[in-house]
Design a protein around this motif. Structure first.
Motif, PDB file in Angstrom:
ATOM      1  N   GLU A  60      -3.794   1.325  -6.869  1.00  0.00           N
ATOM      2  CA  GLU A  60      -4.875   1.885  -6.049  1.00  0.00           C
ATOM      3  C   GLU A  60      -4.346   2.521  -4.765  1.00  0.00           C
ATOM      4  O   GLU A  60      -4.848   3.541  -4.315  1.00  0.00           O
ATOM      5  N   GLU A  61      -3.332   1.894  -4.165  1.00  0.00           N
ATOM      6  CA  GLU A  61      -2.863   2.344  -2.861  1.00  0.00           C
ATOM      7  C   GLU A  61      -1.720   3.343  -2.917  1.00  0.00           C
ATOM      8  O   GLU A  61      -1.473   4.041  -1.934  1.00  0.00           O
ATOM      9  N   THR A  62      -1.011   3.440  -4.060  1.00  0.00           N
ATOM     10  CA  THR A  62       0.145   4.340  -4.132  1.00  0.00           C
ATOM     11  C   THR A  62       0.126   5.272  -5.340  1.00  0.00           C
ATOM     12  O   THR A  62       0.936   6.202  -5.400  1.00  0.00           O
ATOM     13  N   GLY A  63      -0.723   4.997  -6.327  1.00  0.00           N
ATOM     14  CA  GLY A  63      -0.708   5.765  -7.566  1.00  0.00           C
ATOM     15  C   GLY A  63       0.458   5.415  -8.469  1.00  0.00           C
ATOM     16  O   GLY A  63       0.684   6.062  -9.485  1.00  0.00           O
ATOM     17  N   CYS A  64       1.201   4.377  -8.124  1.00  0.00           N
ATOM     18  CA  CYS A  64       2.412   3.981  -8.840  1.00  0.00           C
ATOM     19  C   CYS A  64       2.139   2.754  -9.714  1.00  0.00           C
ATOM     20  O   CYS A  64       1.624   1.747  -9.225  1.00  0.00           O
ATOM     21  N   ALA A  65       2.487   2.842 -10.999  1.00  0.00           N
ATOM     22  CA  ALA A  65       2.427   1.677 -11.880  1.00  0.00           C
ATOM     23  C   ALA A  65       3.699   0.859 -11.675  1.00  0.00           C
ATOM     24  O   ALA A  65       4.780   1.429 -11.432  1.00  0.00           O
ATOM     25  N   VAL A  66       3.572  -0.483 -11.741  1.00  0.00           N
ATOM     26  CA  VAL A  66       4.730  -1.339 -11.490  1.00  0.00           C
ATOM     27  C   VAL A  66       4.859  -2.441 -12.524  1.00  0.00           C
ATOM     28  O   VAL A  66       3.891  -2.828 -13.174  1.00  0.00           O
ATOM     29  N   GLU A  67       6.074  -2.949 -12.609  1.00  0.00           N
ATOM     30  CA  GLU A  67       6.380  -4.173 -13.345  1.00  0.00           C
ATOM     31  C   GLU A  67       6.539  -5.262 -12.290  1.00  0.00           C
ATOM     32  O   GLU A  67       7.350  -5.111 -11.360  1.00  0.00           O
ATOM     33  N   VAL A  68       5.760  -6.321 -12.405  1.00  0.00           N
ATOM     34  CA  VAL A  68       5.854  -7.437 -11.458  1.00  0.00           C
ATOM     35  C   VAL A  68       7.022  -8.309 -11.893  1.00  0.00           C
ATOM     36  O   VAL A  68       7.080  -8.751 -13.044  1.00  0.00           O
ATOM     37  N   GLN A  69       7.960  -8.567 -10.959  1.00  0.00           N
ATOM     38  CA  GLN A  69       9.174  -9.288 -11.308  1.00  0.00           C
ATOM     39  C   GLN A  69       9.141 -10.766 -10.925  1.00  0.00           C
ATOM     40  O   GLN A  69       9.402 -11.626 -11.756  1.00  0.00           O
ATOM     41  N   ARG A  70       8.845 -11.073  -9.650  1.00  0.00           N
ATOM     42  CA  ARG A  70       8.872 -12.486  -9.231  1.00  0.00           C
ATOM     43  C   ARG A  70       8.142 -12.681  -7.907  1.00  0.00           C
ATOM     44  O   ARG A  70       8.030 -11.752  -7.106  1.00  0.00           O
ATOM     45  N   LEU A  71       7.676 -13.913  -7.694  1.00  0.00           N
ATOM     46  CA  LEU A  71       7.078 -14.310  -6.423  1.00  0.00           C
ATOM     47  C   LEU A  71       8.173 -14.405  -5.375  1.00  0.00           C
ATOM     48  O   LEU A  71       9.220 -15.009  -5.613  1.00  0.00           O
ATOM     49  N   THR A  72       7.948 -13.797  -4.203  1.00  0.00           N
ATOM     50  CA  THR A  72       8.967 -13.832  -3.143  1.00  0.00           C
ATOM     51  C   THR A  72       8.480 -14.517  -1.872  1.00  0.00           C
ATOM     52  O   THR A  72       9.290 -14.798  -0.993  1.00  0.00           O
ATOM     53  N   GLY A  73       7.173 -14.774  -1.768  1.00  0.00           N
ATOM     54  CA  GLY A  73       6.706 -15.443  -0.570  1.00  0.00           C
ATOM     55  C   GLY A  73       5.227 -15.768  -0.597  1.00  0.00           C
ATOM     56  O   GLY A  73       4.448 -15.142  -1.308  1.00  0.00           O
ATOM     57  N   VAL A  74       4.885 -16.786   0.204  1.00  0.00           N
ATOM     58  CA  VAL A  74       3.496 -17.202   0.413  1.00  0.00           C
ATOM     59  C   VAL A  74       3.280 -17.212   1.916  1.00  0.00           C
ATOM     60  O   VAL A  74       4.059 -17.825   2.655  1.00  0.00           O
ATOM     61  N   TYR A  75       2.224 -16.534   2.374  1.00  0.00           N
ATOM     62  CA  TYR A  75       1.993 -16.337   3.805  1.00  0.00           C
ATOM     63  C   TYR A  75       0.539 -16.682   4.126  1.00  0.00           C
ATOM     64  O   TYR A  75      -0.363 -16.249   3.414  1.00  0.00           O
ATOM     65  N   LYS A  76       0.336 -17.425   5.208  1.00  0.00           N
ATOM     66  CA  LYS A  76      -1.031 -17.742   5.616  1.00  0.00           C
ATOM     67  C   LYS A  76      -1.304 -17.173   6.996  1.00  0.00           C
ATOM     68  O   LYS A  76      -0.596 -17.472   7.959  1.00  0.00           O
ATOM     69  N   ASN A  77      -2.357 -16.352   7.075  1.00  0.00           N
ATOM     70  CA  ASN A  77      -2.845 -15.844   8.349  1.00  0.00           C
ATOM     71  C   ASN A  77      -3.779 -16.919   8.891  1.00  0.00           C
ATOM     72  O   ASN A  77      -4.880 -17.127   8.371  1.00  0.00           O
ATOM     73  N   LEU A  78      -3.329 -17.627   9.926  1.00  0.00           N
ATOM     74  CA  LEU A  78      -4.091 -18.742  10.463  1.00  0.00           C
ATOM     75  C   LEU A  78      -5.336 -18.299  11.220  1.00  0.00           C
ATOM     76  O   LEU A  78      -6.269 -19.081  11.378  1.00  0.00           O
ATOM     77  N   LYS A  79      -5.376 -17.064  11.684  1.00  0.00           N
ATOM     78  CA  LYS A  79      -6.562 -16.569  12.397  1.00  0.00           C
ATOM     79  C   LYS A  79      -7.667 -16.134  11.443  1.00  0.00           C
ATOM     80  O   LYS A  79      -8.842 -16.241  11.765  1.00  0.00           O
ATOM     81  N   ARG A  80      -7.292 -15.603  10.277  1.00  0.00           N
ATOM     82  CA  ARG A  80      -8.298 -15.055   9.344  1.00  0.00           C
ATOM     83  C   ARG A  80      -8.454 -15.891   8.076  1.00  0.00           C
ATOM     84  O   ARG A  80      -9.271 -15.575   7.222  1.00  0.00           O
ATOM     85  N   VAL A  82      -6.472 -16.203   5.474  1.00  0.00           N
ATOM     86  CA  VAL A  82      -6.081 -15.455   4.285  1.00  0.00           C
ATOM     87  C   VAL A  82      -4.719 -15.962   3.832  1.00  0.00           C
ATOM     88  O   VAL A  82      -3.791 -16.074   4.634  1.00  0.00           O
ATOM     89  N   VAL A  83      -4.614 -16.282   2.561  1.00  0.00           N
ATOM     90  CA  VAL A  83      -3.341 -16.658   1.960  1.00  0.00           C
ATOM     91  C   VAL A  83      -2.883 -15.469   1.126  1.00  0.00           C
ATOM     92  O   VAL A  83      -3.631 -14.987   0.265  1.00  0.00           O
ATOM     93  N   ALA A  84      -1.681 -14.966   1.397  1.00  0.00           N
ATOM     94  CA  ALA A  84      -1.138 -13.813   0.671  1.00  0.00           C
ATOM     95  C   ALA A  84       0.070 -14.242  -0.147  1.00  0.00           C
ATOM     96  O   ALA A  84       0.975 -14.908   0.371  1.00  0.00           O
ATOM     97  N   LEU A  85       0.068 -13.852  -1.403  1.00  0.00           N
ATOM     98  CA  LEU A  85       1.198 -14.087  -2.297  1.00  0.00           C
ATOM     99  C   LEU A  85       1.899 -12.746  -2.479  1.00  0.00           C
ATOM    100  O   LEU A  85       1.268 -11.760  -2.870  1.00  0.00           O
ATOM    101  N   THR A  86       3.192 -12.719  -2.183  1.00  0.00           N
ATOM    102  CA  THR A  86       3.952 -11.476  -2.257  1.00  0.00           C
ATOM    103  C   THR A  86       4.894 -11.519  -3.455  1.00  0.00           C
ATOM    104  O   THR A  86       5.573 -12.526  -3.686  1.00  0.00           O
ATOM    105  N   PHE A  87       4.930 -10.398  -4.190  1.00  0.00           N
ATOM    106  CA  PHE A  87       5.734 -10.290  -5.397  1.00  0.00           C
ATOM    107  C   PHE A  87       6.656  -9.085  -5.310  1.00  0.00           C
ATOM    108  O   PHE A  87       6.238  -8.008  -4.882  1.00  0.00           O
TER     109      PHE A  87
END
Length: 144
Positions: A60-80, A82-87
């Protein structure tokens, strides 16, 4: 007695794709809403797997199709709350120059990421180059 589910704290879950090319450059967007440089990502939809969410958000944001390889991080925004999982991902098609959500889409070197991104988004990108996933908390801008 079990807690009232309505009274339980609520969190949003987001997914982020760090798309890396053969030269270790990262696909990034300049968001239309705030102009910030970030890796593509967004809120996971109900009933959607993490990997499907990453593929959808990156496309949606780049027009690029991707292959998801691996989880690299878990991040929590303590103000909002929001838990973000980065791959880490690899592109399977070429990105486009702009989309409805991005006023610019381009490849950045890691030095450019350090220079142009807020600390919390730069950390997500840089953590994708580490061998083990990171777990971090932040305030929306800076790591805590």
């Amino acid at each position: 007695m079990s807690p009232d589910p309505v009274a339980l704290p609520k969190h949003s879950v987001a997914v982020v794709g760090v798309v890396v090319d053969e030269d270790d450059r990262v696909l990034v967007i300049s968001r239309r809403d705030n102009g910030e440089w970030q890796p593509p990502g967004g809120v996971l939809e109900l009933g959607e797997t993490f990997e499907d969410g990453v593929r959808r958000e990156v496309f949606e944001e780049t027009g690029c199709a991707v292959e998801v390889q691996r989880l690299t991080g878990v991040y929590k925004n303590l103000k909002r709350d929001v838990v973000a999982l980065t791959f880490r991902c690899a592109a399977t098609t070429e990105p486009v120059a702009l989309t409805d959500e991005a006023r610019d889409v381009r490849w950045m070197t890691l030095d450019e990421v350090r220079e142009k991104m807020s600390p919390v988004f730069a950390a997500r990108v840089l953590d994708a180059f580490e061998p083990e996933p990171s777990v971090r908390a932040h305030d929306g801008v800076n790591l805590l």
